[in-house]
Design an enzyme around this catalytic site. Structure first.
Site, PDB file in Angstrom:
ATOM      1  N   PRO A  67      52.764  12.384 -19.664  1.00  0.00           N
ATOM      2  CA  PRO A  67      51.574  12.118 -18.874  1.00  0.00           C
ATOM      3  C   PRO A  67      50.953  10.753 -19.097  1.00  0.00           C
ATOM      4  O   PRO A  67      50.086  10.584 -19.942  1.00  0.00           O
ATOM      5  CB  PRO A  67      50.595  13.226 -19.302  1.00  0.00           C
ATOM      6  CG  PRO A  67      51.278  13.998 -20.357  1.00  0.00           C
ATOM      7  CD  PRO A  67      52.432  13.193 -20.830  1.00  0.00           C
ATOM      8  N   GLU A  68      51.383   9.794 -18.359  1.00  0.00           N
ATOM      9  CA  GLU A  68      50.630   8.570 -18.183  1.00  0.00           C
ATOM     10  C   GLU A  68      49.664   8.842 -17.041  1.00  0.00           C
ATOM     11  O   GLU A  68      49.773   9.871 -16.371  1.00  0.00           O
ATOM     12  CB  GLU A  68      51.574   7.419 -17.791  1.00  0.00           C
ATOM     13  CG  GLU A  68      52.502   6.985 -18.892  1.00  0.00           C
ATOM     14  CD  GLU A  68      51.956   5.790 -19.677  1.00  0.00           C
ATOM     15  OE1 GLU A  68      51.079   5.083 -19.134  1.00  0.00           O
ATOM     16  OE2 GLU A  68      52.386   5.588 -20.805  1.00  0.00           O
TER      17      GLU A  68
END
Length: 271
Positions: free
Chosen positions: A2-3
């Site tokens: 999760p960027e």
DNA sequence: CGAGCAACCTGCATGC
DNA sequence: TGCATGCAGGTTGCTC
């Protein structure tokens, strides 16, 4: 995983199936996340309608009439909407069972993520109130960044990953935007010129936008139980490429560790 | 206040 | 094959 681009892709993906739905119940199989999941949620949540699914920084905000669920995916978390009969597998820690026959399932091997509840105004929550601007809004502009840099001796890469300065710039995109800007990651923040601050501001924006578009296409069906991304890998210039040739000049990509995070750069293209 | 870093946790690749 | 080591997309909250 999760960027910011994937968090935004997650938000867009779950929103249509979750918004407007009443919560039937929450199933917490393992509440030992970054912070313990509040056991009272089992009483509080049933019957509440999810009014909206928003994002602030890398936090997903599920608004109900009584308060907000604040969900963070940490390093290894993901959220999917699945049919209620879908069997839970290892690391499926939380299900939000909805009244439309689906559930919102949280899977997170490392458990660095979080599920928090607040019934106070959302922007006053301790985790949210001192966050810097969203990188993709006009609040994040080169004048702002240049001013913020003044007097700061920390490495520029560490600086742009600081949520108090600007949110959502994770390790991959910090490295990539510095490469595209021609700025060496170890430079003291305060040593950047106005011109460099301008370049960096615009590359942070373009790199995140491009990644969101990638996420939007390649991960469009990430709600089904397959989900092996790697969608941005082809576009990376320096991240994870230690010892390999720079795509711009063929010099060898180098790596140093800054603030416990890997910094990749080409010392020929970045100074 | 700023800077640096330990900590949270599991899985995977690598090397012996 | 087994075991030890190091590393991973994040962030808070210590210490100095």
């Amino acid at each position: 995983m999760p960027e910011l681009p994937e968090v935004e892709t997650t938000r867009k993906g779950i929103q249509p199936k979750v918004e407007g739905q009443a919560i039937q119940k929450i199933i917490v199989r393992n509440g030992k996340l970054r912070w313990p999941v509040d056991p009272h949620l089992e009483q509080k949540l049933p019957g509440l309608v999810i009014l909206s699914v928003k994002r602030r920084a890398k936090y997903l905000l599920l608004e109900t009439e009584q308060g907000h669920l604040i969900v963070h995916l940490g390093m290894s978390g993901n959220l999917r909407v699945l049919p209620q009969q879908e069997p839970a597998v290892k690391h499926d820690h939380i299900d939000l069972v909805l009244e439309n026959g689906f559930l919102l399932r949280y899977h997170d091997p490392r458990r660095f993520g979080s599920w928090l509840w607040t019934d106070k105004p959302i922007q006053e929550h301790a985790l949210l109130k001192s966050l810097g601007p969203e990188p993709l809004t006009d609040d994040f502009h080169s004048q702002y960044l240049y001013q913020a840099l003044q007097g700061r001796k920390t490495a520029i890469k560490t600086f742009i990953m600081n949520n108090h300065i600007v949110v959502g710039v994770g390790n991959i995109y910090a490295n990539e935007s510095l490469f595209l800007s021609g700025i060496h990651p170890t430079r003291p923040a305060q040593s950047l010129t106005r011109k460099e601050a301008t370049r960096l501001t615009s590359h942070i924006k373009t790199v995140l936008k491009a990644a969101i578009e990638q996420g939007g296409t390649t991960l469009k069906d990430f709600l089904t139980p397959d989900g092996k991304p790697g969608y941005f890998e082809q576009k990376l210039h320096v991240y994870g490429r230690e010892g390999r040739p720079c795509l711009q000049c063929q010099e060898t990509v180098e790596k140093v560790v800054l603030n416990q995070r890997a910094a990749y750069f080409c010392s020929n293209c970045q100074s």
